[in-house]
Motif scaffolding. Sequence first.
Motif, PDB file in Angstrom:
ATOM      1  N   GLN A 184      15.461 -13.185  -0.001  1.00 42.50           N
ATOM      2  CA  GLN A 184      16.909 -13.013  -0.159  1.00 42.50           C
ATOM      3  C   GLN A 184      17.675 -13.743   0.943  1.00 42.50           C
ATOM      4  O   GLN A 184      17.484 -13.473   2.125  1.00 42.50           O
ATOM      5  N   ARG A 187      23.563 -11.343   0.653  1.00 43.51           N
ATOM      6  CA  ARG A 187      23.738  -9.994   0.121  1.00 43.51           C
ATOM      7  C   ARG A 187      24.337 -10.043  -1.282  1.00 43.51           C
ATOM      8  O   ARG A 187      24.096  -9.143  -2.097  1.00 43.51           O
ATOM      9  N   GLN A 189      23.470 -12.224  -3.454  1.00 40.96           N
ATOM     10  CA  GLN A 189      22.264 -12.422  -4.263  1.00 40.96           C
ATOM     11  C   GLN A 189      21.567 -11.086  -4.495  1.00 40.96           C
ATOM     12  O   GLN A 189      21.181 -10.761  -5.621  1.00 40.96           O
ATOM     13  N   ARG A 190      21.430 -10.307  -3.450  1.00 45.69           N
ATOM     14  CA  ARG A 190      20.741  -9.019  -3.569  1.00 45.69           C
ATOM     15  C   ARG A 190      21.475  -8.074  -4.531  1.00 45.69           C
ATOM     16  O   ARG A 190      20.852  -7.473  -5.413  1.00 45.69           O
ATOM     17  N   ASP A 191      22.786  -7.970  -4.358  1.00 40.95           N
ATOM     18  CA  ASP A 191      23.559  -7.053  -5.200  1.00 40.95           C
ATOM     19  C   ASP A 191      23.414  -7.424  -6.674  1.00 40.95           C
ATOM     20  O   ASP A 191      23.251  -6.537  -7.532  1.00 40.95           O
ATOM     21  N   PRO A 200      14.170  -3.346  -5.256  1.00 41.00           N
ATOM     22  CA  PRO A 200      14.472  -3.756  -3.877  1.00 41.00           C
ATOM     23  C   PRO A 200      13.235  -3.816  -2.981  1.00 41.00           C
ATOM     24  O   PRO A 200      13.251  -4.534  -1.968  1.00 41.00           O
ATOM     25  N   MET A 203      11.951  -7.313  -2.275  1.00 39.60           N
ATOM     26  CA  MET A 203      12.928  -8.242  -1.705  1.00 39.60           C
ATOM     27  C   MET A 203      12.914  -8.150  -0.185  1.00 39.60           C
ATOM     28  O   MET A 203      12.747  -7.069   0.378  1.00 39.60           O
ATOM     29  N   GLU A 205      15.160  -9.859   3.243  1.00 41.90           N
ATOM     30  CA  GLU A 205      16.298 -10.678   3.674  1.00 41.90           C
ATOM     31  C   GLU A 205      15.876 -11.626   4.788  1.00 41.90           C
ATOM     32  O   GLU A 205      15.111 -11.258   5.686  1.00 41.90           O
TER      33      GLU A 205
END
Length: 421
Positions: A184, A187, A189-191, A200, A203, A205
């Motif tokens: 990631q 953020r 992208q994550r959301d 999650p 994933m 960061e």
Amino acid sequence: MNGELLPGVLVVNSNYFPRSRGAAARVGATSFALEAAACFEEAGVFSGVILYKRQEGQRTPTLHPVTRNGMPCVELRFNFSMPTGELRGALRSAAEELTHRAAATATGPPMLYYQTDTLLRYHPRDLPACVTHHGPFFDDFADRFSTQDTFQAFGSAEKALHLMRQQEQGLLELVAARHIFVMQHSRMQRDYLVGQGMDPARMREVSPPIRPEIPSVRPPAGILRFIESAPFLLCTAVARLDYFKNLDLLISAATQLMERGLPVKVLLIGGDECDDVLRKSLVREVPAHHADRFLLTPRLTKGELYAVFRTARRTSVFVCTSRYETLGITPLEAALSGLSTVVPDSRPVEAARFFPADARYEPTANGLVKLIERIASVDLFRRGAELRRLLEGQISVPWFRRDLMRAWRSFSEMGRSALQQ
């Protein structure tokens, strides 16, 4: 240590991967991939790069060993009409060929690291993988903007719908596959991915890989003369001159500032050598008496761009105007080079979260004009230095490498476990 880590193979679009060191990056994913390769090489896990290249009219995928940017690569030539099984087999063969030839000390099946989801649905199911979605998410963009804006941003309705289908298929593969993970880089992208059903736990960061350099070259002569002639310079740099960058905003705001008597000049760096028509279209409505205050040039090499940043620090503001960026590396590079930088106060521009409130503007021409007028009389060199110190507390290449290798170790462990079940 490396016995726990899987060998790494990067998967990158051949069109965007530089042929020589220091060449200008055509997209942000290029810089990211090059830093990842350097990190993997230092850790002893780098096997090489699969460069994929669409070849319409070809019946079956082909593999061609090449050396690019000093790295071992295999060019995979393919098209989307080929059978899925054949493409999966070609990706596996390319990864295995690179791993067998590599001097890496990591052992085990190679893990493929995709920079986008273009080939994710063709990923071999007996190999682990991870992906960073550098490209814009069609659904997310379409939710925020009109249908017409979406088609314009992606080039045409046909291109937009093709990307939508491609991303939908890649996302289905990603969400369902326990052996595919997400590196990631934002953020935003994550959301989006979590909202689409991504676990999650798969994933990790990573900090942006930005390393401002002390340039060993000077800016090109014409650009240097322009910078030196400007009492107050607004500059920007983009890889591509597209709808996402919203460059009309800078042109409009600068013209308003000129009409109000501010001695502004504008330097816009971006696009290919062949994009002169696009560059001319950006300034087609600038009044003739202001035309010589604008200089639009093709993108520069990394060293030349950093030289521009360094040279312009006392009299310049870097202006990011993007509508939508899953990260936005160049404004972060400018700020980390000590260049006073402003960004849109906009959630779809990930880089904005790194900047303080007084460096963000309402994403309209009037909003940009107000902020530029507010900072026109301040010490830009001092403002840039303060901004650099603030961002240095959040972003660095050592942090990127730390995060990348932590993620790689975690993905190696989860990948081995997933493939054994």
